[in-house]
Write a protein that holds these residues in place. Sequence first.
Motif, PDB file in Angstrom:
ATOM      1  N   GLU A  51      49.002  47.786  36.138  1.00 52.11           N
ATOM      2  CA  GLU A  51      50.205  47.379  36.871  1.00 52.11           C
ATOM      3  C   GLU A  51      51.083  46.462  36.027  1.00 52.11           C
ATOM      4  O   GLU A  51      52.318  46.567  36.059  1.00 52.11           O
ATOM      5  CB  GLU A  51      49.797  46.688  38.169  1.00 52.11           C
ATOM      6  CG  GLU A  51      49.169  47.633  39.197  1.00 52.11           C
ATOM      7  CD  GLU A  51      48.809  46.924  40.484  1.00 52.11           C
ATOM      8  OE1 GLU A  51      48.892  45.669  40.514  1.00 52.11           O
ATOM      9  OE2 GLU A  51      48.446  47.610  41.471  1.00 52.11           O
ATOM     10  N   GLU A  52      50.465  45.568  35.255  1.00 46.99           N
ATOM     11  CA  GLU A  52      51.250  44.672  34.399  1.00 46.99           C
ATOM     12  C   GLU A  52      51.988  45.460  33.319  1.00 46.99           C
ATOM     13  O   GLU A  52      53.157  45.201  33.019  1.00 46.99           O
ATOM     14  CB  GLU A  52      50.325  43.640  33.748  1.00 46.99           C
ATOM     15  CG  GLU A  52      49.771  42.614  34.725  1.00 46.99           C
ATOM     16  CD  GLU A  52      48.757  41.695  34.055  1.00 46.99           C
ATOM     17  OE1 GLU A  52      48.532  41.871  32.836  1.00 46.99           O
ATOM     18  OE2 GLU A  52      48.197  40.827  34.745  1.00 46.99           O
TER      19      GLU A  52
ATOM     20  N   TYR B 112      52.563  50.069  41.380  1.00 44.61           N
ATOM     21  CA  TYR B 112      51.318  50.078  42.151  1.00 44.61           C
ATOM     22  C   TYR B 112      50.339  51.058  41.497  1.00 44.61           C
ATOM     23  O   TYR B 112      50.697  52.215  41.236  1.00 44.61           O
ATOM     24  CB  TYR B 112      51.564  50.507  43.604  1.00 44.61           C
ATOM     25  CG  TYR B 112      52.546  49.631  44.352  1.00 44.61           C
ATOM     26  CD1 TYR B 112      52.136  48.422  44.897  1.00 44.61           C
ATOM     27  CD2 TYR B 112      53.874  50.021  44.487  1.00 44.61           C
ATOM     28  CE1 TYR B 112      53.042  47.618  45.583  1.00 44.61           C
ATOM     29  CE2 TYR B 112      54.779  49.228  45.159  1.00 44.61           C
ATOM     30  CZ  TYR B 112      54.363  48.023  45.704  1.00 44.61           C
ATOM     31  OH  TYR B 112      55.256  47.228  46.369  1.00 44.61           O
TER      32      TYR B 112
ATOM     33  N   GLN C 196      44.745  45.840  37.244  1.00 46.54           N
ATOM     34  CA  GLN C 196      45.754  44.790  37.038  1.00 46.54           C
ATOM     35  C   GLN C 196      46.501  44.998  35.722  1.00 46.54           C
ATOM     36  O   GLN C 196      47.733  44.859  35.658  1.00 46.54           O
ATOM     37  CB  GLN C 196      45.074  43.416  37.051  1.00 46.54           C
ATOM     38  CG  GLN C 196      44.602  42.973  38.437  1.00 46.54           C
ATOM     39  CD  GLN C 196      43.852  41.653  38.387  1.00 46.54           C
ATOM     40  OE1 GLN C 196      43.473  41.189  37.316  1.00 46.54           O
ATOM     41  NE2 GLN C 196      43.630  41.043  39.550  1.00 46.54           N
ATOM     42  N   LYS C 197      45.757  45.343  34.678  1.00 52.17           N
ATOM     43  CA  LYS C 197      46.420  45.567  33.383  1.00 52.17           C
ATOM     44  C   LYS C 197      47.342  46.772  33.447  1.00 52.17           C
ATOM     45  O   LYS C 197      48.428  46.772  32.849  1.00 52.17           O
ATOM     46  CB  LYS C 197      45.357  45.780  32.306  1.00 52.17           C
ATOM     47  CG  LYS C 197      45.922  45.787  30.891  1.00 52.17           C
ATOM     48  CD  LYS C 197      44.818  45.795  29.853  1.00 52.17           C
ATOM     49  CE  LYS C 197      45.411  45.748  28.446  1.00 52.17           C
ATOM     50  NZ  LYS C 197      44.348  45.773  27.408  1.00 52.17           N
TER      51      LYS C 197
ATOM     52  N   ILE D 275      38.814  46.062  38.675  1.00 54.86           N
ATOM     53  CA  ILE D 275      40.002  45.305  39.095  1.00 54.86           C
ATOM     54  C   ILE D 275      40.834  44.902  37.881  1.00 54.86           C
ATOM     55  O   ILE D 275      42.076  44.960  37.903  1.00 54.86           O
ATOM     56  CB  ILE D 275      39.573  44.069  39.919  1.00 54.86           C
ATOM     57  CG1 ILE D 275      38.936  44.521  41.238  1.00 54.86           C
ATOM     58  CG2 ILE D 275      40.769  43.164  40.190  1.00 54.86           C
ATOM     59  CD1 ILE D 275      38.356  43.394  42.059  1.00 54.86           C
ATOM     60  N   ARG D 276      40.149  44.496  36.803  1.00 54.47           N
ATOM     61  CA  ARG D 276      40.870  44.095  35.592  1.00 54.47           C
ATOM     62  C   ARG D 276      41.672  45.282  35.018  1.00 54.47           C
ATOM     63  O   ARG D 276      42.810  45.118  34.579  1.00 54.47           O
ATOM     64  CB  ARG D 276      39.876  43.572  34.555  1.00 54.47           C
ATOM     65  CG  ARG D 276      40.552  42.888  33.369  1.00 54.47           C
ATOM     66  CD  ARG D 276      39.533  42.401  32.356  1.00 54.47           C
ATOM     67  NE  ARG D 276      38.577  41.482  32.947  1.00 54.47           N
ATOM     68  CZ  ARG D 276      37.285  41.744  33.103  1.00 54.47           C
ATOM     69  NH1 ARG D 276      36.789  42.900  32.680  1.00 54.47           N
ATOM     70  NH2 ARG D 276      36.478  40.877  33.641  1.00 54.47           N
TER      71      ARG D 276
END
Length: 516
Positions: free
Chosen positions: A445-446, A458, A442-443, A438-439
């Motif tokens: 997408e950021e 996405y 998220q990174k 998940i991390r």
Amino acid sequence: MEPISIILIVLAAVVFGIGGFFGGVVYRKRVSEREIGSAEQEATRIINEAIRSGESRKKELLLEAKDEIHKSRTEHERDVKERRAELSKQERRLQQKEETLDKKAEAFERKEEEYARRMAEVADAKAEAEAIRKQHIATLEKLSGLTQEQAKAYLLETVENEVRHETAMKIKEIEQQMKDEADEKARDILSIAIQRCAADHAAEATVSVVPLPTDEMKGRIIGREGRNIRTLETITGVDLIIDDTPEAITVSSFDPVRREIARLALEKLIVDGRIHPTRIEDMVEKARKDVDRTIREEGERACFETGVHGINPELIKVLGRQKYRTSYGQNVLNHSIEVAHIAGLMAAELGVDVALAKRAGLLHDLGKSIDHEVEGSHVQLGADLARKYKENPVVVNAIEAHHGDVEPKTVIAVLVQAADAVSAARPGARRENVENYIRRLQKLEELTGSYPGVEKAYAIQAGREVRIMVKPEEVSEDNMILLARDVAKKIEAELEYPGQIKVNVIRETKAVEFAK
């Protein structure tokens, strides 16, 4: 006979001998005089003939000399005439050239005068044109309401936009062509390599669990005041986790070899039933020997399966240690064998040294066997080990370059990179815990959403693809290609991920109206 008669006879004989001697002398003298006279006559005759022959030869030589002199004089006179004729021709040519040069000089002077006159006319025309240009610029500035600098900036901006559009289209065309050709070739090679290399998809567990026959065995393993468990942990260097899990003990250690030794020793102790410090030491020693033998056998098995020979025995032991090493749940030894097979198959398709490609693929993760003992990345540790045991420089470069730490210098290094990615990225090869997964998404997408003009980003396909929605009023179609390229470069520079990530930029314009 009387003596007088004898004396007379002797005297007569002597007189007769003397007379004969003088007669012979006289006769020889006369013969000699006749021969000398005939020789003098012959010599006189020869001398006369020689004089006559010399006179005639002298006359012949004089005649020949006169003829030769006459002939030489004639040839000399002919040469003199020819040279005089040639000199006359050259004089005429020089005279003609001088006349031609004089004419050309006169023509050049006339052209120079004409050129000076025309230059003066051009200078006048240029001054007049400059005045007209300034007048036109002033008129254009007055009509357009823009100064010369403003108009220049407008033109530069227009040209820049046109060049940007053409550049983006050209980049898109070249990239598409290269992708089509490379994808087709790579697809063929990889499909053949993967098709011919079958491997297990099940990932091994990274934690060793020892089953117990009963829960009472936990107390015996702990021992009085914990002496048994302390002895086992001290000798093996592992941690034994005894919790509420029924009939099971967990063996934990960063060193997979130590963990395996502790697990084997614990199983032997459970079977034997006699658990005390001395027995623990004996069982741990036996387990250590069993593990060392297994390590050597596994290293030899890996070399035999891949057909790689001539590896240093110490490297074979280091290679066998990978049996107890996992990465994202994937057994490193099986992964190395698989990479060796895939690299060898691709090398065969490309006509490269298959044996060397397999060797590099088998040894590419060598550093993972000792990265928990020695400080440093497994790439550098593996390269140092390969250099220490005199491996081929091509193999050393392949080890260093398989994660992109250094530039690959050979085709084999590139093949090992590709084979490593194929083995690690295939379905079921690796397991990742949920938090890290998940991390990472998220990174991703950021990072992709931080660019100006990006509306949403996405991460899909388990992080294998990122879709970027851009604002159509801020990002043009030409800039989409450049944006995708910049995002891909930034992902490569800042993120760590298995395999590859597809960057998909989407620009959508909508027009909505309602009919009432």
